[in-house]
Design an enzyme around this catalytic site. Structure first.
Site, PDB file in Angstrom:
ATOM      1  N   LYS A   7      62.737  48.338  26.708  1.00 38.49           N
ATOM      2  CA  LYS A   7      62.651  49.767  26.944  1.00 38.49           C
ATOM      3  C   LYS A   7      61.204  50.218  27.156  1.00 38.49           C
ATOM      4  O   LYS A   7      60.949  51.278  27.689  1.00 38.49           O
ATOM      5  CB  LYS A   7      63.227  50.519  25.732  1.00 38.49           C
ATOM      6  CG  LYS A   7      64.658  50.238  25.429  1.00 38.49           C
ATOM      7  CD  LYS A   7      65.028  50.935  24.108  1.00 38.49           C
ATOM      8  CE  LYS A   7      66.362  50.462  23.616  1.00 38.49           C
ATOM      9  NZ  LYS A   7      66.637  51.031  22.265  1.00 38.49           N
ATOM     10  N   GLY A   8      60.265  49.406  26.687  1.00 35.15           N
ATOM     11  CA  GLY A   8      58.870  49.832  26.550  1.00 35.15           C
ATOM     12  C   GLY A   8      58.193  50.394  27.784  1.00 35.15           C
ATOM     13  O   GLY A   8      57.330  51.251  27.687  1.00 35.15           O
TER      14      GLY A   8
ATOM     15  N   GLU B 272      55.396  46.343  32.962  1.00 35.72           N
ATOM     16  CA  GLU B 272      55.525  45.913  31.569  1.00 35.72           C
ATOM     17  C   GLU B 272      54.650  46.808  30.698  1.00 35.72           C
ATOM     18  O   GLU B 272      53.608  47.291  31.142  1.00 35.72           O
ATOM     19  CB  GLU B 272      55.097  44.432  31.462  1.00 35.72           C
ATOM     20  CG  GLU B 272      54.990  43.859  30.078  1.00 35.72           C
ATOM     21  CD  GLU B 272      56.299  43.806  29.313  1.00 35.72           C
ATOM     22  OE1 GLU B 272      56.988  44.832  29.256  1.00 35.72           O
ATOM     23  OE2 GLU B 272      56.604  42.738  28.734  1.00 35.72           O
ATOM     24  N   ASP B 273      55.071  47.006  29.460  1.00 34.54           N
ATOM     25  CA  ASP B 273      54.261  47.844  28.566  1.00 34.54           C
ATOM     26  C   ASP B 273      53.049  47.087  28.033  1.00 34.54           C
ATOM     27  O   ASP B 273      51.936  47.582  28.036  1.00 34.54           O
ATOM     28  CB  ASP B 273      55.109  48.415  27.416  1.00 34.54           C
ATOM     29  CG  ASP B 273      55.905  47.368  26.643  1.00 34.54           C
ATOM     30  OD1 ASP B 273      55.848  46.170  26.995  1.00 34.54           O
ATOM     31  OD2 ASP B 273      56.589  47.746  25.678  1.00 34.54           O
TER      32      ASP B 273
ATOM     33  N   ASP C 162      51.486  40.121  25.486  1.00 33.68           N
ATOM     34  CA  ASP C 162      50.974  39.638  24.208  1.00 33.68           C
ATOM     35  C   ASP C 162      50.827  38.109  24.310  1.00 33.68           C
ATOM     36  O   ASP C 162      49.808  37.610  24.783  1.00 33.68           O
ATOM     37  CB  ASP C 162      51.981  40.081  23.147  1.00 33.68           C
ATOM     38  CG  ASP C 162      51.523  39.844  21.723  1.00 33.68           C
ATOM     39  OD1 ASP C 162      50.353  39.521  21.524  1.00 33.68           O
ATOM     40  OD2 ASP C 162      52.346  39.983  20.807  1.00 33.68           O
TER      41      ASP C 162
ATOM     42  N   VAL D 133      50.751  48.454  18.230  1.00 30.74           N
ATOM     43  CA  VAL D 133      50.573  49.788  18.795  1.00 30.74           C
ATOM     44  C   VAL D 133      51.919  50.374  19.223  1.00 30.74           C
ATOM     45  O   VAL D 133      52.838  49.644  19.586  1.00 30.74           O
ATOM     46  CB  VAL D 133      49.594  49.787  19.992  1.00 30.74           C
ATOM     47  CG1 VAL D 133      48.211  49.356  19.553  1.00 30.74           C
ATOM     48  CG2 VAL D 133      50.089  48.918  21.146  1.00 30.74           C
TER      49      VAL D 133
ATOM     50  N   ASP E 140      57.328  50.936  21.111  1.00 32.19           N
ATOM     51  CA  ASP E 140      57.922  51.237  19.799  1.00 32.19           C
ATOM     52  C   ASP E 140      57.541  50.188  18.758  1.00 32.19           C
ATOM     53  O   ASP E 140      57.109  49.087  19.096  1.00 32.19           O
ATOM     54  CB  ASP E 140      59.443  51.202  19.911  1.00 32.19           C
ATOM     55  CG  ASP E 140      59.946  49.752  20.036  1.00 32.19           C
ATOM     56  OD1 ASP E 140      59.455  49.045  20.936  1.00 32.19           O
ATOM     57  OD2 ASP E 140      60.791  49.326  19.226  1.00 32.19           O
TER      58      ASP E 140
ATOM     59  N   ARG F 159      58.096  55.839  20.291  1.00 34.77           N
ATOM     60  CA  ARG F 159      58.055  55.827  21.764  1.00 34.77           C
ATOM     61  C   ARG F 159      57.603  57.157  22.359  1.00 34.77           C
ATOM     62  O   ARG F 159      57.103  57.215  23.471  1.00 34.77           O
ATOM     63  CB  ARG F 159      59.445  55.509  22.332  1.00 34.77           C
ATOM     64  CG  ARG F 159      59.950  54.117  22.012  1.00 34.77           C
ATOM     65  CD  ARG F 159      61.165  53.793  22.875  1.00 34.77           C
ATOM     66  NE  ARG F 159      61.910  52.649  22.371  1.00 34.77           N
ATOM     67  CZ  ARG F 159      61.603  51.380  22.634  1.00 34.77           C
ATOM     68  NH1 ARG F 159      60.567  51.095  23.395  1.00 34.77           N
ATOM     69  NH2 ARG F 159      62.316  50.394  22.126  1.00 34.77           N
TER      70      ARG F 159
END
Ligand code: 5GP
Ligand code: MG
Length: 181
Positions: free
Chosen positions: A42-43, A97-98, A101, A151, A157, A163
């Site tokens: 969802k990010g 993409e959010d 990592d 974060v 989230d 969010r």
């Protein structure tokens, strides 16, 4: 939720400027072409919504859900739990993409889209945490590099909290403990 804020990592003004810049780059690069924007739910939903509204090229929107995180920790094996609604053979793709990592999610998604016949796959990420990288990924557009902290905000989230924040903030230890699933 607000009491769990440690610090502001990226402000909404900084985000707006960077989003503008990204939209300009995409408008230039794909001028006269068609693009499929694929958001990783969802990010990335807030980020992608902001970028595509500034595009003047032909753009279609799709979403993928790839799951690999719980309590901010990866289990290492990304799985596709919501698939594309249309074929992408010979299409130009930009993945939204959010945050990147370890790089495992993006590496898996890029491979999957190539396997589905995409012509070209580019990656646009709002955030990157290079200190945690385990798998090398070619990132075409990266807006902010952040320290190794958890974060939330602007779509991101922590166990579904946070969010809605306009700024991207880090969580303090109390928040990380309290909101654990
Ligand atoms: P990777 O496969 O690159 O390790 O995982 C990237 C995914 O991990 C992102 O899509 C995001 O969902 C999640 N992630 C990694 N770090 C953070 C973080 O600090 N905050 C949030 N909200 N999600 C994160
Ligand atoms: Mg994600």
């Amino acid at each position: 939720m607000r009491e769990y804020q440690k610090s502001v990592i990226v402000t909404k003004e900084e985000i707006a400027t960077a989003v503008n810049g990204l939209a300009k780059q995409l408008n230039d690069k794909y001028k006269g072409k068609e693009v499929i924007a694929i958001g990783l739910l969802k990010g990335a939903f807030v980020f992608m919504a902001d970028v595509i509204r500034q595009l003047d090229i032909d753009v279609q929107v799709e979403f993928l859900i790839v799951k690999s995180y719980k309590n901010g920790k990866t289990n290492g094996k990304p799985q596709i739990v919501l698939d594309l609604k249309k074929g992408i053979t010979e299409k130009n793709i930009v993945i939204f993409e959010d945050i990147i990592d370890t790089g495992r999610t993006l590496a898996a998604v890029k491979e999957y889209l190539k396997y589905k016949g995409a012509k070209d796959v580019e990656i646009a990420t709002l955030l990157t945490k290079p200190s945690k990288r385990e798998v090398a990924v070619d990132i075409d557009y990266s807006l902010f590099t952040i320290p190794n902290e958890i974060v939330v905000g602007y779509g991101l989230d922590y166990n579904e909290y946070g969010r809605q924040f306009a700024n991207i903030i880090s969580l303090n230890d109390a928040g990380i403990e309290e909101l654990k699933e």
